[in-house]
Design a protein around this motif. Structure first.
Motif, PDB file in Angstrom:
ATOM      1  N   UNK A  32      12.350  21.221 -81.616  1.00 17.49           N
ATOM      2  CA  UNK A  32      11.271  20.033 -80.847  1.00 17.49           C
ATOM      3  C   UNK A  32      11.438  20.284 -79.604  1.00 17.49           C
ATOM      4  N   UNK A  33      12.719  20.298 -78.919  1.00 16.67           N
ATOM      5  CA  UNK A  33      12.928  20.505 -77.286  1.00 16.67           C
ATOM      6  C   UNK A  33      12.278  21.668 -76.967  1.00 16.67           C
ATOM      7  N   UNK A  39       4.858  23.283 -74.789  1.00 23.24           N
ATOM      8  CA  UNK A  39       3.551  22.743 -74.851  1.00 23.24           C
ATOM      9  C   UNK A  39       3.352  21.859 -73.350  1.00 23.24           C
ATOM     10  N   UNK A  40       4.491  21.616 -72.756  1.00 21.89           N
ATOM     11  CA  UNK A  40       4.357  21.225 -71.349  1.00 21.89           C
ATOM     12  C   UNK A  40       3.792  22.530 -70.169  1.00 21.89           C
ATOM     13  N   UNK A  50      -3.791  18.470 -76.646  1.00 20.85           N
ATOM     14  CA  UNK A  50      -3.166  17.678 -77.615  1.00 20.85           C
ATOM     15  C   UNK A  50      -2.020  17.946 -78.446  1.00 20.85           C
ATOM     16  N   UNK A  51      -1.718  19.565 -78.329  1.00 14.43           N
ATOM     17  CA  UNK A  51      -0.520  19.695 -79.160  1.00 14.43           C
ATOM     18  C   UNK A  51       0.740  19.154 -78.498  1.00 14.43           C
ATOM     19  N   UNK A  52       0.520  18.568 -77.529  1.00 15.48           N
ATOM     20  CA  UNK A  52       1.870  17.889 -76.707  1.00 15.48           C
ATOM     21  C   UNK A  52       2.349  16.674 -77.522  1.00 15.48           C
ATOM     22  N   UNK A  53       1.542  16.070 -78.331  1.00 13.87           N
ATOM     23  CA  UNK A  53       1.807  15.018 -79.465  1.00 13.87           C
ATOM     24  C   UNK A  53       2.657  15.379 -80.403  1.00 13.87           C
ATOM     25  N   UNK A  58       7.063  14.271 -84.303  1.00 16.99           N
ATOM     26  CA  UNK A  58       8.081  14.762 -85.261  1.00 16.99           C
ATOM     27  C   UNK A  58       9.218  14.286 -84.851  1.00 16.99           C
ATOM     28  N   UNK A  59       9.733  13.755 -83.840  1.00 17.41           N
ATOM     29  CA  UNK A  59      10.850  13.563 -83.582  1.00 17.41           C
ATOM     30  C   UNK A  59      11.273  12.025 -84.063  1.00 17.41           C
TER      31      UNK A  59
END
Length: 83
Positions: A32-33, A39-40, A50-53, A58-59
């Motif tokens: 996730x990190x 994605x950033x 929108x993949x940034x979400x 998932x976190x």
């Protein structure tokens, strides 16, 4: 996941379950990190995506896994005292 009561499991099964949950949780954290960073980077290069979400969505799994690890740890300590 079919979740059994931790008190019904033996000491060895509890240790096995703790190891597997701990490994999976930390692997998920690292992924996730990494995906958040990727994605950033993509958002900086190409604009907002929108993949940034996805990593944020998932976190929500992580606190549940850490809570289960805490329960497992207390159950293992109780079993250790009984042995």
């Amino acid at each position: 996941m079919n979740q059994q009561e931790f008190s019904n499991l033996s000491f060895e099964e509890l240790k096995k379950k703790q190891t597997s949950i701990k490994t999976i949780t930390w692997m998920l954290t690292i992924v996730l990190i990494g995906s958040l960073g990727f994605f950033i980077y993509i958002s900086i290069q190409d604009g907002f995506t929108p993949l940034l979400a996805v990593p944020f969505a998932l976190s929500a799994i992580l606190p549940i896994n850490f809570k289960n690890l805490k329960k497992l740890k207390t159950e293992i300590e109780l079993k250790k005292i009984k042995i």
